[in-house]
Design a protein around this motif. Sequence first.
Motif, mmCIF file in Angstrom:
data_model
loop_
_atom_site.group_PDB
_atom_site.id
_atom_site.type_symbol
_atom_site.label_atom_id
_atom_site.label_comp_id
_atom_site.label_asym_id
_atom_site.label_seq_id
_atom_site.Cartn_x
_atom_site.Cartn_y
_atom_site.Cartn_z
ATOM 1 N N ILE A 285 -7.780 0.515 1.150
ATOM 2 C CA ILE A 285 -6.980 -0.704 1.052
ATOM 3 C C ILE A 285 -6.000 -0.788 2.214
ATOM 4 O O ILE A 285 -5.873 -1.836 2.863
ATOM 5 N N VAL A 286 -5.324 0.312 2.514
ATOM 6 C CA VAL A 286 -4.382 0.328 3.632
ATOM 7 C C VAL A 286 -5.115 0.074 4.946
ATOM 8 O O VAL A 286 -4.651 -0.692 5.791
ATOM 9 N N GLU A 287 -6.272 0.676 5.123
ATOM 10 C CA GLU A 287 -7.058 0.459 6.342
ATOM 11 C C GLU A 287 -7.489 -1.001 6.473
ATOM 12 O O GLU A 287 -7.498 -1.548 7.582
ATOM 13 N N ALA A 288 -7.842 -1.630 5.358
ATOM 14 C CA ALA A 288 -8.232 -3.045 5.403
ATOM 15 C C ALA A 288 -7.074 -3.906 5.885
ATOM 16 O O ALA A 288 -7.250 -4.790 6.729
ATOM 17 N N VAL A 289 -5.879 -3.634 5.363
ATOM 18 C CA VAL A 289 -4.703 -4.392 5.796
ATOM 19 C C VAL A 289 -4.404 -4.100 7.263
ATOM 20 O O VAL A 289 -4.136 -5.017 8.051
ATOM 21 N N MET A 290 -4.479 -2.835 7.642
ATOM 22 C CA MET A 290 -4.204 -2.457 9.029
ATOM 23 C C MET A 290 -5.215 -3.088 9.985
ATOM 24 O O MET A 290 -4.862 -3.519 11.084
ATOM 25 N N HIS A 291 -6.464 -3.183 9.553
ATOM 26 C CA HIS A 291 -7.507 -3.768 10.396
ATOM 27 C C HIS A 291 -7.225 -5.238 10.703
ATOM 28 O O HIS A 291 -7.694 -5.774 11.704
ATOM 29 N N CYS A 292 -6.437 -5.881 9.863
ATOM 30 C CA CYS A 292 -6.100 -7.296 10.067
ATOM 31 C C CYS A 292 -5.003 -7.508 11.106
ATOM 32 O O CYS A 292 -4.775 -8.650 11.524
ATOM 33 N N LEU A 293 -4.326 -6.444 11.530
ATOM 34 C CA LEU A 293 -3.229 -6.589 12.497
ATOM 35 C C LEU A 293 -3.592 -7.438 13.715
ATOM 36 O O LEU A 293 -2.885 -8.396 14.028
ATOM 37 N N PRO A 294 -4.692 -7.128 14.444
ATOM 38 C CA PRO A 294 -4.959 -7.914 15.651
ATOM 39 C C PRO A 294 -5.458 -9.333 15.361
ATOM 40 O O PRO A 294 -5.409 -10.190 16.229
ATOM 41 N N TYR A 295 -5.896 -9.580 14.143
ATOM 42 C CA TYR A 295 -6.467 -10.885 13.803
ATOM 43 C C TYR A 295 -5.470 -11.790 13.091
ATOM 44 O O TYR A 295 -5.479 -13.008 13.280
ATOM 45 N N ALA A 296 -4.603 -11.199 12.264
ATOM 46 C CA ALA A 296 -3.647 -11.985 11.493
ATOM 47 C C ALA A 296 -2.237 -11.886 12.051
ATOM 48 O O ALA A 296 -1.419 -12.756 11.802
ATOM 49 N N GLY A 297 -1.962 -10.807 12.770
ATOM 50 C CA GLY A 297 -0.631 -10.595 13.324
ATOM 51 C C GLY A 297 0.199 -9.663 12.457
ATOM 52 O O GLY A 297 -0.127 -9.380 11.307
ATOM 53 N N PHE A 298 1.272 -9.194 13.058
ATOM 54 C CA PHE A 298 2.153 -8.246 12.371
ATOM 55 C C PHE A 298 2.845 -8.851 11.148
ATOM 56 O O PHE A 298 2.898 -8.209 10.104
ATOM 57 N N PRO A 299 3.416 -10.056 11.228
ATOM 58 C CA PRO A 299 4.133 -10.578 10.062
ATOM 59 C C PRO A 299 3.251 -10.681 8.806
ATOM 60 O O PRO A 299 3.661 -10.259 7.723
ATOM 61 N N LYS A 300 2.051 -11.209 8.948
ATOM 62 C CA LYS A 300 1.168 -11.344 7.780
ATOM 63 C C LYS A 300 0.693 -9.976 7.289
ATOM 64 O O LYS A 300 0.633 -9.730 6.081
ATOM 65 N N SER A 301 0.355 -9.099 8.200
ATOM 66 C CA SER A 301 -0.124 -7.773 7.806
ATOM 67 C C SER A 301 0.986 -6.959 7.152
ATOM 68 O O SER A 301 0.757 -6.270 6.148
ATOM 69 N N LEU A 302 2.190 -7.037 7.699
ATOM 70 C CA LEU A 302 3.310 -6.311 7.100
ATOM 71 C C LEU A 302 3.715 -6.906 5.756
ATOM 72 O O LEU A 302 4.086 -6.173 4.832
ATOM 73 N N GLY A 303 3.624 -8.209 5.632
ATOM 74 C CA GLY A 303 3.887 -8.842 4.330
ATOM 75 C C GLY A 303 2.907 -8.362 3.278
ATOM 76 O O GLY A 303 3.284 -8.045 2.144
ATOM 77 N N ALA A 304 1.636 -8.282 3.666
ATOM 78 C CA ALA A 304 0.608 -7.786 2.750
ATOM 79 C C ALA A 304 0.833 -6.316 2.426
ATOM 80 O O ALA A 304 0.695 -5.896 1.269
ATOM 81 N N LEU A 305 1.193 -5.539 3.433
ATOM 82 C CA LEU A 305 1.442 -4.115 3.204
ATOM 83 C C LEU A 305 2.604 -3.913 2.232
ATOM 84 O O LEU A 305 2.566 -2.997 1.406
ATOM 85 N N GLY A 306 3.599 -4.777 2.295
ATOM 86 C CA GLY A 306 4.701 -4.703 1.339
ATOM 87 C C GLY A 306 4.222 -4.859 -0.096
ATOM 88 O O GLY A 306 4.680 -4.153 -1.002
ATOM 89 N N VAL A 307 3.276 -5.763 -0.315
ATOM 90 C CA VAL A 307 2.698 -5.945 -1.652
ATOM 91 C C VAL A 307 1.910 -4.701 -2.041
ATOM 92 O O VAL A 307 2.012 -4.217 -3.173
ATOM 93 N N VAL A 308 1.125 -4.181 -1.115
ATOM 94 C CA VAL A 308 0.336 -2.973 -1.385
ATOM 95 C C VAL A 308 1.264 -1.830 -1.789
ATOM 96 O O VAL A 308 1.013 -1.129 -2.783
ATOM 97 N N ILE A 309 2.324 -1.634 -1.046
ATOM 98 C CA ILE A 309 3.280 -0.558 -1.356
ATOM 99 C C ILE A 309 3.843 -0.741 -2.764
ATOM 100 O O ILE A 309 3.904 0.208 -3.552
#
Length: 129
Positions: free
Chosen positions: A93-117
Motif C-alpha cells: 500500500i505504501v509503495e502504491a502511494v509512493m509510486h504516484c509521486l511523479p504522476y500525482a505530485g507531492f501534495p496529493k501523495s502526501l495527503g494520501a499517505l496521511g490517510v494511510v498512516i
Amino acid sequence: MDSKAYERGMEMLRKMVGPDVMEGTVERVAKFSPDMARLVVEFPFGSLYSRPGLDLKQRSLLTISSLVTQGAVDQMDFHIHAALNAGLTPNEIVEAVMHCLPYAGFPKSLGALGVVIRIFEERGVTVEV
C-alpha cells in the motif's frame, strides 16, 4: 434497479470491508439519497469489482492509485481498509502511494499517505522499514 448487480455489489462490499462498515455506509447514503446509494453499490461494486480478470488485490491497487492522483483523500480510508482486507501488505500500500509521486505530485501523495498512516495506526498495522 438492476437487482442482480445490486446484490453482487452488496456481497462484494461485505467481502471488501465487512458487513458493519458496508451496511452503515450504504444506509447513511441511502437516507439522504436512495438513488445515489443504489448507484454506488450497483455500478462500481456490482458491475466492475465483480468482474473476472483482476483479483481484489489488483483492483485495490488500481483504486488507490486513482484516488491518489485525484487527491480524493475523503475516499481513501474506505479503500485502505478494503486493500488490507483484500490481502495487500502494508508495504504494498505504501509503495502504491509512493509510486504516484511523479504522476500525482507531492501534495496529493502526501495527503494520501496521511490517510494511510491514520488507518494503519487505528488498525495496529506496521510497515517494514
